[in-house]
Design an enzyme around this catalytic site. Structure first.
Site, PDB file in Angstrom:
ATOM      1  N   SER A  22       0.839  -1.214   0.000  1.00  0.00           N
ATOM      2  CA  SER A  22       0.000   0.000   0.000  1.00  0.00           C
ATOM      3  C   SER A  22       0.865   1.251   0.000  1.00  0.00           C
ATOM      4  O   SER A  22       0.585   2.227  -0.693  1.00  0.00           O
ATOM      5  CB  SER A  22      -0.878   0.035   1.254  1.00  0.00           C
ATOM      6  OG  SER A  22      -1.803  -1.004   1.225  1.00  0.00           O
ATOM      7  N   ARG A  26       1.464   4.398  -3.002  1.00  0.00           N
ATOM      8  CA  ARG A  26       1.226   5.810  -2.659  1.00  0.00           C
ATOM      9  C   ARG A  26       2.499   6.645  -2.772  1.00  0.00           C
ATOM     10  O   ARG A  26       2.463   7.795  -3.199  1.00  0.00           O
ATOM     11  CB  ARG A  26       0.636   5.899  -1.246  1.00  0.00           C
ATOM     12  CG  ARG A  26      -0.828   5.416  -1.218  1.00  0.00           C
ATOM     13  CD  ARG A  26      -1.229   4.995   0.169  1.00  0.00           C
ATOM     14  NE  ARG A  26      -2.647   4.698   0.287  1.00  0.00           N
ATOM     15  CZ  ARG A  26      -3.229   3.555  -0.081  1.00  0.00           C
ATOM     16  NH1 ARG A  26      -2.511   2.589  -0.633  1.00  0.00           N
ATOM     17  NH2 ARG A  26      -4.521   3.368   0.090  1.00  0.00           N
ATOM     18  N   GLY A  93      -6.152  -3.675  -8.166  1.00  0.00           N
ATOM     19  CA  GLY A  93      -7.287  -2.807  -7.817  1.00  0.00           C
ATOM     20  C   GLY A  93      -6.803  -1.495  -7.238  1.00  0.00           C
ATOM     21  O   GLY A  93      -7.402  -0.434  -7.472  1.00  0.00           O
ATOM     22  N   ARG A 121     -14.194  -6.499 -10.787  1.00  0.00           N
ATOM     23  CA  ARG A 121     -14.291  -5.891  -9.445  1.00  0.00           C
ATOM     24  C   ARG A 121     -15.019  -4.548  -9.486  1.00  0.00           C
ATOM     25  O   ARG A 121     -14.953  -3.822 -10.463  1.00  0.00           O
ATOM     26  CB  ARG A 121     -12.879  -5.762  -8.844  1.00  0.00           C
ATOM     27  CG  ARG A 121     -12.245  -7.136  -8.658  1.00  0.00           C
ATOM     28  CD  ARG A 121     -10.895  -7.065  -8.040  1.00  0.00           C
ATOM     29  NE  ARG A 121     -10.934  -6.526  -6.698  1.00  0.00           N
ATOM     30  CZ  ARG A 121      -9.856  -6.193  -5.999  1.00  0.00           C
ATOM     31  NH1 ARG A 121      -8.655  -6.365  -6.532  1.00  0.00           N
ATOM     32  NH2 ARG A 121      -9.959  -5.717  -4.787  1.00  0.00           N
ATOM     33  N   SER A 166     -13.182   1.727   2.783  1.00  0.00           N
ATOM     34  CA  SER A 166     -12.162   1.391   1.782  1.00  0.00           C
ATOM     35  C   SER A 166     -11.076   2.449   1.722  1.00  0.00           C
ATOM     36  O   SER A 166     -11.340   3.609   1.401  1.00  0.00           O
ATOM     37  CB  SER A 166     -12.809   1.228   0.402  1.00  0.00           C
ATOM     38  OG  SER A 166     -11.811   1.259  -0.602  1.00  0.00           O
ATOM     39  N   ASP A 315      -6.846  -7.804   4.728  1.00  0.00           N
ATOM     40  CA  ASP A 315      -5.952  -8.608   3.888  1.00  0.00           C
ATOM     41  C   ASP A 315      -5.397  -9.819   4.644  1.00  0.00           C
ATOM     42  O   ASP A 315      -4.839 -10.736   4.026  1.00  0.00           O
ATOM     43  CB  ASP A 315      -4.788  -7.748   3.378  1.00  0.00           C
ATOM     44  CG  ASP A 315      -5.264  -6.702   2.378  1.00  0.00           C
ATOM     45  OD1 ASP A 315      -6.355  -6.876   1.798  1.00  0.00           O
ATOM     46  OD2 ASP A 315      -4.547  -5.706   2.179  1.00  0.00           O
ATOM     47  N   LYS A 342     -12.692  -9.198  -3.464  1.00  0.00           N
ATOM     48  CA  LYS A 342     -11.231  -9.025  -3.568  1.00  0.00           C
ATOM     49  C   LYS A 342     -10.753  -9.716  -4.858  1.00  0.00           C
ATOM     50  O   LYS A 342     -11.554  -9.938  -5.760  1.00  0.00           O
ATOM     51  CB  LYS A 342     -10.548  -9.595  -2.317  1.00  0.00           C
ATOM     52  CG  LYS A 342     -10.849  -8.782  -1.052  1.00  0.00           C
ATOM     53  CD  LYS A 342     -10.201  -7.422  -1.115  1.00  0.00           C
ATOM     54  CE  LYS A 342     -10.518  -6.572   0.096  1.00  0.00           C
ATOM     55  NZ  LYS A 342     -10.106  -5.184  -0.078  1.00  0.00           N
ATOM     56  N   ARG A 346     -12.939 -14.395  -1.688  1.00  0.00           N
ATOM     57  CA  ARG A 346     -12.051 -15.069  -0.725  1.00  0.00           C
ATOM     58  C   ARG A 346     -12.817 -15.931   0.272  1.00  0.00           C
ATOM     59  O   ARG A 346     -12.261 -16.901   0.784  1.00  0.00           O
ATOM     60  CB  ARG A 346     -11.177 -14.028   0.005  1.00  0.00           C
ATOM     61  CG  ARG A 346     -10.087 -13.471  -0.889  1.00  0.00           C
ATOM     62  CD  ARG A 346      -9.118 -12.549  -0.178  1.00  0.00           C
ATOM     63  NE  ARG A 346      -8.063 -12.180  -1.123  1.00  0.00           N
ATOM     64  CZ  ARG A 346      -7.268 -11.117  -1.009  1.00  0.00           C
ATOM     65  NH1 ARG A 346      -7.397 -10.300   0.026  1.00  0.00           N
ATOM     66  NH2 ARG A 346      -6.344 -10.866  -1.903  1.00  0.00           N
TER      67      ARG A 346
HETATM   68  C1  S3P Z   1      -5.567  -1.314  -0.032  1.00  0.00           C
HETATM   69  C2  S3P Z   1      -6.773  -1.270   0.587  1.00  0.00           C
HETATM   70  C3  S3P Z   1      -7.597  -2.455   0.818  1.00  0.00           C
HETATM   71  C4  S3P Z   1      -6.772  -3.730   0.710  1.00  0.00           C
HETATM   72  C5  S3P Z   1      -5.885  -3.737  -0.498  1.00  0.00           C
HETATM   73  C6  S3P Z   1      -4.933  -2.562  -0.468  1.00  0.00           C
HETATM   74  C7  S3P Z   1      -4.861  -0.048  -0.263  1.00  0.00           C
HETATM   75  O1  S3P Z   1      -8.620  -2.502  -0.143  1.00  0.00           O
HETATM   76  O2  S3P Z   1      -7.611  -4.853   0.693  1.00  0.00           O
HETATM   77  O3  S3P Z   1      -5.118  -4.918  -0.534  1.00  0.00           O
HETATM   78  O4  S3P Z   1      -3.651  -0.042  -0.529  1.00  0.00           O
HETATM   79  O5  S3P Z   1      -5.526   0.996  -0.191  1.00  0.00           O
HETATM   80  P1  S3P Z   1     -10.001  -1.675   0.049  1.00  0.00           P
HETATM   81  O6  S3P Z   1      -9.664  -0.256   0.039  1.00  0.00           O
HETATM   82  O7  S3P Z   1     -10.819  -2.075  -1.134  1.00  0.00           O
HETATM   83  O8  S3P Z   1     -10.558  -2.154   1.348  1.00  0.00           O
END
Ligand code: S3P
Length: 450
Positions: A22, A26, A93, A121, A166, A315, A342, A346
Site C-alpha cells: 500500500s 502511494r 485494484g 471488481r 475502503s 488482507d 477481492k 475469498r
Molecule cells: C488497499 C486497501 C484495501 C486492501 C488492499 C490494499 C490499499 O482494499 O484490501 O489490498 O492499498 O488501499 P479496500 O480499500 O478495497 O478495502
C-alpha cells in the site's frame, strides 16, 4: 507454476519482508506529483506496484529503477501529460482506483483497463464520488466495472461518506481533492489504513483528521519532494507470524516491518488466540512507524473477528483463517463481505480449500465459521488467481500430513516476490538460521579474559 509445500520443521528464525504494498503505490504517486527528485528505498517490486509505476510513466513521469527496490522519481509539480495508450492496471485494484482519482483531476481523457479478474471488481465506489466532484468517469463494463474512461478537469471539493470502508476509495478522493477547488472530506464509516494521509503529510501536504475519523485535504497544494524509506509489509509478515504462532514453541522475529496501527490488528488477534506477541516501534521519523515484531507459538485458541476490527485486517483474513483451523474451537469471522470482491471471492475460496484439506467450515454471507484443530491433509489446491489465497494455503501446507500443491501460484508475484524461497527455508532444516534473542532479554556478555 505450482508451489509444493511440505510440513515445516521447527520454526526458529529471524527474517525481513519486502516493502509495504500500500505504501509503495502511494509513495510513487505522491513523489510523481512533487516538485523534484525523490528516491524511494525499500520499494516493493511486485507486479501490482509496477503497474502503478508504469501508469505514472505513461502520464509523463520519469521513474528510474537503479535497483529492484530503489526508485528515483522525477516529480513534475503536478503536471501530468495525456497517455498515448490505455493504462493497463493488470490485476491491481489499488492502481486502478488510486489512478482513477488522480486522472479525475486532469483535463485530458484516459482509459484504465485491467486483466479479467480486475475487470470483474466493483469500480462504482470511486466512480460515483469522482463524478460528484465534476469528473466524467464512465464504466465500460457491466455493473460499474472497468474499463474506465476518465476525463476530468475543474473539480470541486465535496464531503463524501463512502458506503464501504475502503482505503482505496479514500485514497482516490484525496488525490482528486488535491486537484479540486476548496476542500475534500471523506467521512469513513470505519477507519481504514491511513497511508495516503501520512504520505501526503510527509510530503508537506496539509490534511486534517477529525476525532470522528473524517479526513480532509485542501486543493491546490504541491507536494514537496523528499526521499522515503518504505518499511516491510505487515500483511506479508502475517503469513510467517501465523506459521510461528501456530507451532508450539515456534519462534519468529521480523525486523523493519511497518507497525502503523491501522494495519496491525492481526497482532491483537494472535494475542487473543493465545500466542505470545511483542512489537517494538523503533522509528517514526518518516511518519510511518516501523520496528520489530516477535511471536512465540502455543496451542492456539479459537476467536471471533468482527466489527470495526475487520477493515484493519481485511488482507490478513485468509491467513487468520488458517490460524483458526489450527486453533481449538470455532473461529468466527463476520462483517467481512468485502472479501467477496477481492482478487477472488475469498470467503468461497477459503471454504473450498479448507474443506479439500479435510476441515469443517461453514460459509456465511459475510464470513466463515471454522472448526479446529483440524488434522490437515496435503492436497492439490487452486489459488483462484489470488496471491493471498495461494500464500495462506502454502502456510496451511506447512501443517499438513503430506505434500500440498498450490496450483497457478505465479499470482504470488503480485505482492510477494521471493515468497517461495522463504517457504523453502521453513521446510528445509539445513538452511535454518540461528535464532536471535528475544526483545528486551538479551543475555549478558561475559567479560573477555585478560
Ligand atoms: C488497499 C486497501 C484495501 C486492501 C488492499 C490494499 C490499499 O482494499 O484490501 O489490498 O492499498 O488501499 P479496500 O480499500 O478495497 O478495502
Amino acid at each position: 507454476m505450482e508451489l509444493r509445500v511440505k510440513r515445516a520443521s521447527r520454526i526458529d528464525r529471524e527474517i525481513t519482508v519486502p516493502g509495504d504494498k500500500s505504501i509503495s503505490h502511494r509513495a510513487v504517486i505522491v513523489a510523481a506529483l512533487s516538485n523534484g527528485v525523490c528516491t524511494l528505498n525499500g520499494f516493493l517490486p511486485s507486479e501490482d506496484c509496477m503497474r502503478t509505476v508504469n501508469a505514472m510513466r505513461a502520464l509523463g513521469i520519469k521513474i528510474e529503477q537503479p535497483e529492484a527496490t530503489k526508485l528515483v522519481v522525477h516529480g513534475k509539480r503536478r503536471v501530468l501529460t495525456a497517455p498515448t495508450a490505455d493504462i493497463n492496471c493488470g490485476n491491481s485494484g489499488t492502481t486502478m482506483r488510486l489512478v482513477a482519482g488522480l486522472l479525475a483531476g486532469q483535463k485530458f481523457e484516459s482509459r484504465l483497463i485491467g486483466d479479467p479478474g480486475l475487470s470483474k471488481r466493483p469500480m462504482d465506489r470511486v466512480i460515483a464520488p469522482l463524478c460528484e466532484m465534476g469528473a466524467s468517469v464512465v464504466a465500460e463494463g457491466p455493473d460499474g466495472t472497468s474499463p474506465l474512461r476518465v476525463s476530468g478537469g475543474s473539480l470541486r471539493g465535496i464531503q463524501y461518506r463512502p458506503s464501504v470502508a475502503s482505503a482505496q476509495v479514500k485514497g482516490a478522493l484525496l488525490l482528486a481533492g488535491l486537484f479540486a477547488r476548496g476542500k475534500t472530506t471523506v467521512e469513513e464509516p470505519t477507519p481504514t489504513r491511513n497511508h495516503m494521509e501520512k504520505m501526503l503529510n510527509y510530503f508537506l501536504v496539509r490534511t486534517t483528521t477529525e476525532a470522528d475519523g473524517s479526513v480532509t485535504v485542501f486543493g491546490d497544494q504541491v507536494p514537496e519532494s523528499r526521499d522515503f524509506d518504505i518499511p516491510g509489509d505487515i500483511s506479508s509478515a502475517a503469513f510467517w507470524l501465523v506459521a510461528a504462532a501456530a507451532q508450539r514453541r515456534g519462534h519468529l522475529l521480523i525486523r523493519n516491518v511497518g507497525l502503523n496501527d491501522t494495519r496491525t490488528a492481526m497482532l491483537g488477534v494472535l494475542l487473543r488466540m493465545g500466542a505470545q506477541v511483542r512489537e517494538a516501534v523503533e522509528d517514526v521519523e518518516q511518519l510511518e512507524p516501523r520496528g520489530i515484531v516477535e511471536v512465540t507459538g502455543v496451542p492456539l485458541k479459537a476467536t471471533v473477528i468482527q466489527g470495526k476490527e475487520v477493515p484493519n485486517l481485511i488482507d490478513e483474513l485468509p491467513i487468520l483463517s488458517i490460524a483458526g483451523v489450527l486453533a481449538s474451537g470455532k473461529t468466527t469471522i463476520r462483517h467481512a463481505e468485502e472479501l467477496r470482491v477481492k482478487e477472488t471471492d475469498r470467503i468461497a475460496a477459503i471454504a473450498h480449500n479448507l474443506r479439500t484439506m479435510g476441515a469443517q467450515v461453514t460459509e456465511l454471507s459475510d464470513g466463515l465459521e471454522i472448526y479446529g484443530p483440524a488434522p490437515l491433509h496435503g492436497a492439490r489446491l487452486p489459488s483462484f488467481g489470488d496471491h493471498r489465497i495461494a500464500m495462506a494455503f502454502a502456510i496451511a501446507g506447512l501443517f499438513a500430513d503430506a505434500e500440498t500443491v498450490i496450483q497457478d501460484a505465479e499470482c504470488i508475484r503480485e505482492s510477494y516476490p521471493g515468497f517461495e524461497s522463504v517457504i523453502e527455508e521453513f521446510t528445509n532444516p539445513k538452511r535454518m538460521q540461528v535464532s536471535t534473542p528475544v526483545i528486551g532479554s538479551l543475555a549478558p556478555v561475559p567479560a573477555e579474559e585478560g
